[in-house]
Design a protein around this motif. Structure first.
Motif, short mmCIF file in Angstrom:
data_model
loop_
_atom_site.label_atom_id
_atom_site.label_comp_id
_atom_site.label_asym_id
_atom_site.label_seq_id
_atom_site.Cartn_x
_atom_site.Cartn_y
_atom_site.Cartn_z
N ILE A 1 0.63 -0.90 0.27
CA ILE A 1 -0.25 0.40 -0.23
C ILE A 1 0.74 1.19 -0.21
O ILE A 1 0.76 2.04 -0.75
CB ILE A 1 -0.88 0.44 1.46
CG1 ILE A 1 -1.48 -0.90 1.25
CG2 ILE A 1 -1.74 1.40 1.09
CD1 ILE A 1 -3.33 -0.97 2.18
N LYS A 2 1.88 1.24 0.97
CA LYS A 2 2.94 2.53 0.53
C LYS A 2 3.26 2.61 -0.72
O LYS A 2 3.24 3.67 -0.67
CB LYS A 2 3.92 1.94 1.85
CG LYS A 2 3.70 1.83 3.20
CD LYS A 2 4.82 1.87 4.10
CE LYS A 2 4.45 1.77 5.42
NZ LYS A 2 5.37 1.38 6.27
N SER A 3 3.29 2.26 -1.65
CA SER A 3 4.12 1.83 -2.81
C SER A 3 2.78 2.29 -3.76
O SER A 3 3.27 1.54 -4.82
CB SER A 3 4.85 0.64 -3.44
OG SER A 3 5.55 0.84 -2.34
N ASN A 4 1.51 2.50 -2.80
CA ASN A 4 0.12 2.38 -4.26
C ASN A 4 0.07 1.43 -5.04
O ASN A 4 -0.22 1.31 -6.69
CB ASN A 4 0.75 3.75 -5.02
CG ASN A 4 0.63 5.22 -4.30
OD1 ASN A 4 0.35 5.82 -3.32
ND2 ASN A 4 1.67 5.99 -4.96
N ILE A 5 0.34 0.28 -4.57
CA ILE A 5 0.21 -0.70 -4.99
C ILE A 5 -1.34 -1.39 -4.45
O ILE A 5 -1.06 -1.49 -2.85
CB ILE A 5 1.14 -2.29 -5.06
CG1 ILE A 5 1.95 -1.19 -5.49
CG2 ILE A 5 0.27 -3.54 -5.31
CD1 ILE A 5 3.21 -2.50 -5.53
N LYS A 6 -2.44 -1.65 -5.52
CA LYS A 6 -3.75 -1.91 -4.88
C LYS A 6 -3.47 -3.81 -4.15
O LYS A 6 -3.13 -4.77 -5.24
CB LYS A 6 -4.99 -2.21 -5.87
CG LYS A 6 -5.51 -0.78 -6.13
CD LYS A 6 -6.47 -0.59 -7.58
CE LYS A 6 -6.52 0.63 -7.48
NZ LYS A 6 -5.46 1.74 -8.32
#
Length: 194
Positions: A128-133
Motif C-alpha cells: 500500500i505504501k507503494s500505491n499498489i492495490k
C-alpha cells in the motif's frame, strides 16, 4: 446545465465527494474521481498477482482465471497447478523489493495475498505504501491469525465466546493450569496441539 438531474441516485446512497473535480461538478455530489476510477477498474480487464504457493493460492487463482475481466495472472512463486493457468514468477514474498519492482513494471492492477506469514509480516502495508492495490488484511489485523494470545485477549475483552485460556511465563504456572485443560496451543502460526 446540471447533468446530475438526468441520473437518479437514492438519497440513502453515500459516495464520497471530491469538490475539486470537474466530474463531481458535472455529475453532482454523488461522484468523484475515486468512484469513477473504481467503476473503470471493474469494467476493464485486469492483470492480477497472487502471492503464495499453496493449495489456497491455487484455488484463488482458479476463480480469478474464470473471471471474464481477467487479462493475465502472475503467481509469486506459484505451484504446478497455478502454472497451468497463470505465469509463475520465481519471487517469494520475503523479497519485497524485487516483488514491488515486478508488480510496478508489469502494471499489475490487483495483488492478492494468500499465506498467513507474509500478512503477519506486514506485506499488505508495504505494498500500500507503494500505491499498489492489494487484497488482504493489514499487519495489525493479521495478528488475529498470527498470535493466539492476541486473539484470545480480543475475545476476552469483547465477550466473544472462546475456550478458557491462560498465558504463562513460568513452567510451574503452566503445569498447574494444564491439569484442568484438555489441550494447549503455542502462540505462533502453523502450530497445532501439543
Amino acid at each position: 446545465f446540471n447533468w446530475s438531474k438526468l441520473i437518479f441516485f437514492p438519497e440513502t446512497a453515500h459516495i464520497t465527494w471530491s469538490p475539486g473535480s470537474r466530474i463531481s461538478k458535472l455529475l453532482g455530489k454523488y461522484f468523484s474521481f475515486a468512484n469513477l476510477s473504481f467503476i473503470y477498474m471493474i469494467w476493464t480487464y485486469m492483470i492480477v498477482g497472487i502471492i503464495g504457493s499453496g493449495g489456497r493460492e491455487h484455488a484463488i487463482c482458479q476463480k480469478i482465471y474464470h473471471s471474464r475481466r481477467t487479462k493475465k495472472i502472475y503467481c509469486f512463486p506459484g505451484n504446478g497447478g497455478t502454472a497451468e493457468i497463470a505465469e509463475n514468477i520465481n519471487i517469494t514474498s520475503d523479497n519485497i523489493v524485487k516483488l514491488k519492482k515486478f508488480i510496478l513494471k508489469k502494471k499489475i492492477d490487483l495483488v492478492v495475498v494468500g499465506p498467513e506469514q507474509p500478512l503477519v509480516d506486514g506485506i499488505v502495508d508495504d505494498l500500500i505504501k507503494s500505491n499498489i492495490k492489494v487484497f488482504g488484511p493489514s499487519k495489525i489485523a493479521s495478528q488475529l491469525e498470527g498470535s493466539k494470545i492476541f486473539t484470545k485477549n480480543i475475545c476476552k475483552k469483547y465477550n466473544i465466546p472462546t475456550a478458557n485460556f491462560g498465558v504463562f511465563e513460568k513452567k510451574e504456572d503452566a503445569i498447574n493450569f494444564f491439569e484442568s485443560s484438555l489441550f494447549s496451543k503455542i502462540s505462533n502460526l502453523d502450530v497445532g496441539m501439543l
